[in-house]
Motif scaffolding. Structure first.
Motif, PDB file in Angstrom:
ATOM      1  N   ILE A  99     -13.027   9.357  -4.618  1.00  0.00           N
ATOM      2  CA  ILE A  99     -12.170   8.533  -5.502  1.00  0.00           C
ATOM      3  C   ILE A  99     -12.270   9.051  -6.944  1.00  0.00           C
ATOM      4  O   ILE A  99     -11.256   9.294  -7.610  1.00  0.00           O
ATOM      5  CB  ILE A  99     -12.579   7.045  -5.421  1.00  0.00           C
ATOM      6  CG1 ILE A  99     -12.185   6.473  -4.050  1.00  0.00           C
ATOM      7  CG2 ILE A  99     -11.930   6.241  -6.545  1.00  0.00           C
ATOM      8  CD1 ILE A  99     -12.681   5.059  -3.780  1.00  0.00           C
ATOM      9  N   GLU A 141     -10.619  12.511  -7.167  1.00  0.00           N
ATOM     10  CA  GLU A 141      -9.210  12.686  -6.824  1.00  0.00           C
ATOM     11  C   GLU A 141      -8.262  11.747  -7.569  1.00  0.00           C
ATOM     12  O   GLU A 141      -7.068  11.992  -7.623  1.00  0.00           O
ATOM     13  CB  GLU A 141      -9.009  12.491  -5.305  1.00  0.00           C
ATOM     14  CG  GLU A 141      -9.676  13.593  -4.503  1.00  0.00           C
ATOM     15  CD  GLU A 141      -9.625  13.347  -2.992  1.00  0.00           C
ATOM     16  OE1 GLU A 141      -8.680  12.706  -2.517  1.00  0.00           O
ATOM     17  OE2 GLU A 141     -10.551  13.826  -2.305  1.00  0.00           O
ATOM     18  N   VAL A 142      -8.800  10.641  -8.099  1.00  0.00           N
ATOM     19  CA  VAL A 142      -7.886   9.688  -8.737  1.00  0.00           C
ATOM     20  C   VAL A 142      -8.154   9.611 -10.235  1.00  0.00           C
ATOM     21  O   VAL A 142      -9.218   9.161 -10.666  1.00  0.00           O
ATOM     22  CB  VAL A 142      -8.022   8.285  -8.096  1.00  0.00           C
ATOM     23  CG1 VAL A 142      -6.980   7.349  -8.692  1.00  0.00           C
ATOM     24  CG2 VAL A 142      -7.885   8.352  -6.587  1.00  0.00           C
ATOM     25  N   ARG A 173      -3.223   2.301  -5.503  1.00  0.00           N
ATOM     26  CA  ARG A 173      -2.647   2.853  -4.258  1.00  0.00           C
ATOM     27  C   ARG A 173      -3.350   4.143  -3.864  1.00  0.00           C
ATOM     28  O   ARG A 173      -3.674   4.340  -2.693  1.00  0.00           O
ATOM     29  CB  ARG A 173      -1.161   3.164  -4.466  1.00  0.00           C
ATOM     30  CG  ARG A 173      -0.310   1.973  -4.364  1.00  0.00           C
ATOM     31  CD  ARG A 173       1.113   2.326  -3.966  1.00  0.00           C
ATOM     32  NE  ARG A 173       1.852   1.081  -3.930  1.00  0.00           N
ATOM     33  CZ  ARG A 173       2.574   0.616  -4.946  1.00  0.00           C
ATOM     34  NH1 ARG A 173       2.727   1.321  -6.047  1.00  0.00           N
ATOM     35  NH2 ARG A 173       3.184  -0.545  -4.840  1.00  0.00           N
ATOM     36  N   LYS A 174      -3.604   4.982  -4.846  1.00  0.00           N
ATOM     37  CA  LYS A 174      -4.245   6.275  -4.523  1.00  0.00           C
ATOM     38  C   LYS A 174      -5.663   6.045  -4.023  1.00  0.00           C
ATOM     39  O   LYS A 174      -6.114   6.649  -3.060  1.00  0.00           O
ATOM     40  CB  LYS A 174      -4.248   7.180  -5.755  1.00  0.00           C
ATOM     41  CG  LYS A 174      -2.873   7.707  -6.094  1.00  0.00           C
ATOM     42  CD  LYS A 174      -2.921   8.587  -7.335  1.00  0.00           C
ATOM     43  CE  LYS A 174      -1.513   8.851  -7.849  1.00  0.00           C
ATOM     44  NZ  LYS A 174      -1.445   8.902  -9.309  1.00  0.00           N
ATOM     45  N   VAL A 175      -6.378   5.150  -4.725  1.00  0.00           N
ATOM     46  CA  VAL A 175      -7.768   4.864  -4.343  1.00  0.00           C
ATOM     47  C   VAL A 175      -7.820   4.305  -2.921  1.00  0.00           C
ATOM     48  O   VAL A 175      -8.620   4.724  -2.085  1.00  0.00           O
ATOM     49  CB  VAL A 175      -8.373   3.833  -5.323  1.00  0.00           C
ATOM     50  CG1 VAL A 175      -9.683   3.302  -4.797  1.00  0.00           C
ATOM     51  CG2 VAL A 175      -8.552   4.441  -6.706  1.00  0.00           C
ATOM     52  N   SER A 201      -0.407   2.156  -9.399  1.00  0.00           N
ATOM     53  CA  SER A 201      -0.419   3.545  -8.955  1.00  0.00           C
ATOM     54  C   SER A 201      -1.852   4.027  -8.713  1.00  0.00           C
ATOM     55  O   SER A 201      -2.142   4.686  -7.711  1.00  0.00           O
ATOM     56  CB  SER A 201       0.311   4.382 -10.008  1.00  0.00           C
ATOM     57  OG  SER A 201      -0.057   5.715  -9.892  1.00  0.00           O
ATOM     58  N   ILE A 202      -2.769   3.655  -9.618  1.00  0.00           N
ATOM     59  CA  ILE A 202      -4.180   4.040  -9.427  1.00  0.00           C
ATOM     60  C   ILE A 202      -4.726   3.404  -8.139  1.00  0.00           C
ATOM     61  O   ILE A 202      -5.327   4.072  -7.291  1.00  0.00           O
ATOM     62  CB  ILE A 202      -5.041   3.582 -10.628  1.00  0.00           C
ATOM     63  CG1 ILE A 202      -4.643   4.343 -11.886  1.00  0.00           C
ATOM     64  CG2 ILE A 202      -6.532   3.780 -10.339  1.00  0.00           C
ATOM     65  CD1 ILE A 202      -5.382   3.879 -13.153  1.00  0.00           C
ATOM     66  N   ARG A 227       0.843  -1.198   0.000  1.00  0.00           N
ATOM     67  CA  ARG A 227       0.000   0.000   0.000  1.00  0.00           C
ATOM     68  C   ARG A 227       0.879   1.248   0.000  1.00  0.00           C
ATOM     69  O   ARG A 227       2.070   1.188   0.322  1.00  0.00           O
ATOM     70  CB  ARG A 227      -0.845   0.010   1.274  1.00  0.00           C
ATOM     71  CG  ARG A 227      -1.905  -1.032   1.253  1.00  0.00           C
ATOM     72  CD  ARG A 227      -2.745  -0.943   2.501  1.00  0.00           C
ATOM     73  NE  ARG A 227      -4.120  -1.243   2.158  1.00  0.00           N
ATOM     74  CZ  ARG A 227      -5.015  -1.738   3.006  1.00  0.00           C
ATOM     75  NH1 ARG A 227      -4.697  -1.961   4.255  1.00  0.00           N
ATOM     76  NH2 ARG A 227      -6.239  -1.969   2.621  1.00  0.00           N
ATOM     77  N   GLN A 228       0.228   2.373  -0.273  1.00  0.00           N
ATOM     78  CA  GLN A 228       0.952   3.638  -0.322  1.00  0.00           C
ATOM     79  C   GLN A 228       1.650   3.909   1.027  1.00  0.00           C
ATOM     80  O   GLN A 228       1.009   3.836   2.075  1.00  0.00           O
ATOM     81  CB  GLN A 228      -0.056   4.749  -0.584  1.00  0.00           C
ATOM     82  CG  GLN A 228       0.568   6.026  -1.055  1.00  0.00           C
ATOM     83  CD  GLN A 228      -0.509   6.956  -1.618  1.00  0.00           C
ATOM     84  OE1 GLN A 228      -1.282   7.537  -0.869  1.00  0.00           O
ATOM     85  NE2 GLN A 228      -0.573   7.072  -2.913  1.00  0.00           N
ATOM     86  N   ALA A 286      -5.728   4.627  -0.527  1.00  0.00           N
ATOM     87  CA  ALA A 286      -5.396   5.619   0.502  1.00  0.00           C
ATOM     88  C   ALA A 286      -6.618   6.472   0.833  1.00  0.00           C
ATOM     89  O   ALA A 286      -6.898   6.756   2.002  1.00  0.00           O
ATOM     90  CB  ALA A 286      -4.230   6.485   0.034  1.00  0.00           C
ATOM     91  N   VAL A 287      -7.375   6.857  -0.186  1.00  0.00           N
ATOM     92  CA  VAL A 287      -8.589   7.659   0.050  1.00  0.00           C
ATOM     93  C   VAL A 287      -9.582   6.845   0.874  1.00  0.00           C
ATOM     94  O   VAL A 287     -10.153   7.322   1.863  1.00  0.00           O
ATOM     95  CB  VAL A 287      -9.252   8.066  -1.295  1.00  0.00           C
ATOM     96  CG1 VAL A 287     -10.623   8.692  -1.070  1.00  0.00           C
ATOM     97  CG2 VAL A 287      -8.341   9.008  -2.081  1.00  0.00           C
TER      98      VAL A 287
END
Ligand code: XMP
Length: 509
Positions: free
Chosen positions: A484, A487-488, A409-411, A406-407, A250-251, A413-414
């Protein structure tokens, strides 16, 4: 300590937990445990667990009859009671009616293990056999409408039997009954605490390791982290932890582990950045089982290579827990179908010729968390949700690519930020996102979009064997979806997974 003889009940681990909740150590052993070992354990009392067999059937499990001559109090539960009856000369028969579920218990003798309990109470039954004739010296101490002998006792010999299950929460006075057995009948002391466990475990580790060296594969999960802290406090520089960053975390996870264990806990930590190896190995691989096998293989290769650099290592430490130990040696479970090949380091010691150290092998998960707290592990790690060894690779359906990672990880984290902000992180067994590389059409600022779909998975569970989808508040789901998509980049649709386990599994692959 209390010895539990395991006749194969689905509740036997619960018995051990109930005993330990009263700060009394308890160990589960198979029926063929020999008397010499029982003498060495020197239990204050013995509990005979339930089990699926019928005592009058050929091949039904039996303990060594010598346990009745040990002068130790014995409590038989369900099959355990029936075994006791059979072994001591009474008779067990098939019941006319199977009794399953709640039953009203009427207590005839409000003393001994029933001290302080109301005359009428609810208990939980699950049996097909019943006691026909009591052995000599026993009397009936409780009944239900369909089971005349729902409890029995031979007070002078301190032998007790219960047809119902005191260890399940549905038996309202179950906790009190177990407490009575431990403290009125067996005279146990409340000496099982994580402080005393830590002290003893560290002494044992020091004695075992001496001036030699131990390696530990640190994953950042609760079990390996607690094992690492315990070993570090016991043997310090004789421990080397190896953390393999497989590029599927994870991020921020890799940095967090490094900061905490290296900087904060001053643990001797080797950090291996192997992301590229794993991503190369996974290139173009879609099949979930192949993904798992590839990740497992590369992990072992990387770990072995690193371990070889550690001079004089003779031991491999692992955070194996008690349920794994009990399940792996169960005589009754039989081999079950492989649903998913789990990735862990179980295969390592055989190949690497290292002796195993498993300092948590007598603990349940909740005890490991308490031990973690005792050893100073920060709360957010103590309460960390499980994360699978193959990481985000099994949460990207289809093949794993850097841009999909990368997508996701961002999702992710949110999602976790919102779950934490709504105080749900600890209440949920797991909460995570899955990337579906399918694309669907959307509209954003008058423009047509054609982007990925994200599935949110949140489940409640006790032990991951079964799980239910979490009834997250609609407003929260709305907010997560909104954030999501806004922001992503690369996602224009969010769906919520409403399947439970079984028939689905928790992870998607
Ligand atoms: P499933 O998907 O089988 O997952 O319902 C049950 C639990 O196990 C976790 N899981 C794993 N844990 N290595 C692990 O250490 C693995 O390969 C692995 N696969 C699944 C999953 O997150 C859930 O908690």
């Amino acid at each position: 300590m209390i010895l539990v003889i395991d006749f194969g009940s689905q509740y036997n681990q619960l018995i051990a937990r109930r005993v330990r909740e009263h700060h009394v150590y308890c160990q589960i052993e198979p029926p063929d445990i020999d008397l010499a070992k029982i003498h060495a354990l020197n239990p204050e009392g013995i509990i005979l667990s339930g089990g699926p067999a019928s005592v009058y059937e050929e091949g039904s499990p039996r303990a060594n009859r010598g346990i009745f001559d040990l002068n130790s109090p014995i409590l038989g539960i369900c099959y355990g009671m029936q075994y006791m009856v059979d072994a001591l000369g009474g008779r067990v028969i098939g019941a006319e009616k199977r009794e399953y579920g709640f039953a009203e218990l009427t207590i005839k003798e409000p003393s001994g293990i029933f001290t302080g309990i109301e005359k009428k109470t609810k208990c939980w039954m699950s049996h097909g056999d019943t006691i026909g004739v009591l052995p000599r010296g026993f009397k009936t101490t409780a009944s239900t409408p369909s089971t005349k002998i729902a409890a029995m006792a031979n007070v002078s010999k301190r032998l007790y039997g219960l047809q119902f299950h005191p260890e399940v929460v549905h038996t309202l006075e179950g906790k009190r009954i177990i407490e009575n057995f431990l403290f009125h009948i067996c005279n146990c002391n409340k000496s099982w605490t994580m402080k005393s466990f830590a002290r003893n475990a560290m002494e044992e580790i020091r004695a075992q390791v001496g001036s030699r060296h131990v390696i530990l594969g640190l994953s950042g999960g609760v079990d390996s982290s607690v094992a690492a802290l315990l070993l570090n406090q016991a043997i310090g520089k004789h421990l080397t932890c190896v953390f393999v960053d497989n590029g599927l975390l994870r991020q921020g996870e890799a940095t967090r582990v490094r900061e905490l264990f290296k900087r904060h806990c001053k643990i001797n930590l080797r950090f291996v950045n192997a992301g590229k190896l794993f991503l190369d190995g996974l290139k173009g691989v879609v099949d979930p089982e192949r993904k798992r096998k590839i990740i497992g293989r590369i992990f072992i290769e990387v770990f072995e290579r690193e371990a070889r650099k550690i001079k004089g290592a003779e031991f491999l430490a692992q955070g194996t827990l008690y349920p794994d130990i009990i399940e792996s040696r169960s005589a009754f479970g039989g081999p079950s179908a492989v649903i998913k090949s789990h990735h862990n380091v179980g295969g390592l010691p055989k190949k690497m010729n290292l002796k195993l150290i498993e300092p948590l092998k007598h603990l349940f998960k909740d005890e490991v968390r308490l031990l973690g707290k005792e050893l100073g592990l920060p709360d957010d790690l103590v309460w960390r949700q499980p994360f699978p060894g193959p990481g985000l690779a099994v949460r990207i359906i289809s093949d794993v690519t850097p841009s999909r990672l990368s997508i996701l990880r961002k999702v992710d984290a949110v999602l976790l930020e919102e779950i934490r902000a709504h105080n749900l992180y600890r209440k949920l067994w797991q909460s995570f996102a899955v990337l579906l590389p399918l694309k669907s059409v959307g509209i954003m600022g008058d423009q047509r979009t054609y982007e990925h779909i994200i599935a949110i998975r949140a489940v409640t569970s006790e032990d991951a064997m079964t799980a239910d989808w979490a009834r997250l508040p609609h407003d929260l789901l709305g907010k997560i979806s909104n954030r999501i998509i806004n922001e992503v980049r690369g996602v224009n649709r969010v769906v919520y997974d409403i399947s439970s386990k079984p028939p689905s599994t928790i992870e998607w692959e």
